[in-house]
Design an enzyme around this catalytic site. Sequence first.
Site: not given
Ligand code: SAH
Ligand code: SF4
Length: 361
Positions: A91, A131
Site C-alpha cells: 500500500e 500492527c
Molecule cells: N516499520 C516502521 C515504518 C512504519 S510502520 C515503523 O514501525 O516505524 C507503519 C506506521 O503505522 C507506524 O508509525 C505504526 O505506528 C503505525 N500503525 C501501525 N498499526 C497502526 C494502527 N492500528 N493504528 C494506527 N497506526 C498504526
Molecule cells: Fe512498523 Fe512494527 Fe508494523 Fe513492522 S510490524 S510495519 S515495524 S509497526
Amino acid sequence: MKIEEKKSIQDYTREELSQLIKPAFRAKQVYSWLYHKYVTSFDEMKNLPQLLKDELSKTYRISPLKIVRKEKSRDGSIKYLFQRDDGNTVESVLLLMKKKQFNEDGSIKHQEKYTVCISCQVGCKVGCSFCLTAKSGFIANLTAGEIVEQIRMIKKDNDIDANRRLNIVYMGMGEPLDNLRAVAQSSRIFADPDGMAIAPHRQTISTSGLSSKIVKLGKLGLGVNLAISLHAVDDELREKLMPINKAYNIQSIIDAVKQFPINDRKRVMFEYLVIKDVNDDMASAKKLLSLLNGIKSKVNLIYFNPYGGTEYKRPEEKDMKQFQEYLTKHGLHCTIRESKGLDISAACGQLRDNELEENGV
Ligand code: SAH
Ligand code: SF4
C-alpha cells in the site's frame, strides 16, 4: 529473457545509468522521461534514437508495479494498492495536507501540499502486536525500483506536476532499516535534481528502532529525517508491543539517535501510538519528557486505529489532549496526527487486509 527477469530502470541512480547508457547525456534524458513525464514505455522517449529505445526495452522494464485498487477518502487522501509480479500487494497513501486555495481575484493563494506514505516490504519481520502488517509475517523486500515506482505512479495518476513539491514518509508497510540498501538507493533516486528532485529533508524514514541500523543510516549521510516509532516508555511494555525491543531496548535507541546527524532546521520525530488504557496515562507522558531530554525532538501522538480482531482500543480524545498539553507545557513540540483518510482503511496494512478478506485469502 522473460519480462519479470528484467531489472527495472528505476533501480538505478542517474550516475549508474550514465555508466550503462552511452553517451552519458542520454541518462539525463531517460531520467527526465521517467520522472518528469512519467512515461510507461521506452517508445514514448521521443528524443532517443530508435536503436537505443530498442536496446533499453530489451534490457530493462519500466512498470514493476500495477495499481490494483484505489480508495478515495472525503478529505482528499487516496490510498493505493500496488501489485508486484509475484502477485503480492503493498500500500501507499497520497495525503492531501493542504488544499489549493485561491485569492478573491482568482489568483492562487497557495498550492496543494502533498505527502506520500510509501511501503518498503511486503509484510514485516518486526511483529508489533498492534500492527496489521505484522500479521502476515515477512514476505519480501521491495526493490529500489518498486519503492520509487509508488511515487512515480501516484504522481502520474493524479497529474501532479513534476515541479510540485511533495514530502515522502517511509511509513507504509515494512521496516525501512531492514531493507536499508534498497531504501537508501530509492532515497538517492528521489533526491536527484535531474529526476524528481525531492530533497532529502523532505524525506522521512520511520523505524521501529533497529539501533545499529540507525547508526548505519546516519553514516550513509543521506540527509533524510528520522522518525522513531517509540510507542512505550518502559522496556517491559515496549517488549509486549514491539518484540524488537528485546534486541534493541529504549536506551540503545536513544543512544543511536544522539549519534544521528540532524539537519539544523529539523528535529527527530518520535512517534507515539496511543492505545487506550495501555500507554495513555500521565506517568507515561512524564517519562517520555525525561527520556527525550537533551534530544532535538518532536513528538507525534497517533490515535490507535482499531481493526477486526484486535484487543487494543482507540484512546479518548480528552486523554490525547491531556497527554499533548503536558508535553507542550514542558517545552516539547507535540502534535496529534490528524486522522487523515479515516473513512478509508486508515492505517497502513488495512487496505491490503480488506483486499485479502474480499478474495477469501
Ligand atoms: N516499520 C516502521 C515504518 C512504519 S510502520 C515503523 O514501525 O516505524 C507503519 C506506521 O503505522 C507506524 O508509525 C505504526 O505506528 C503505525 N500503525 C501501525 N498499526 C497502526 C494502527 N492500528 N493504528 C494506527 N497506526 C498504526
Ligand atoms: Fe512498523 Fe512494527 Fe508494523 Fe513492522 S510490524 S510495519 S515495524 S509497526
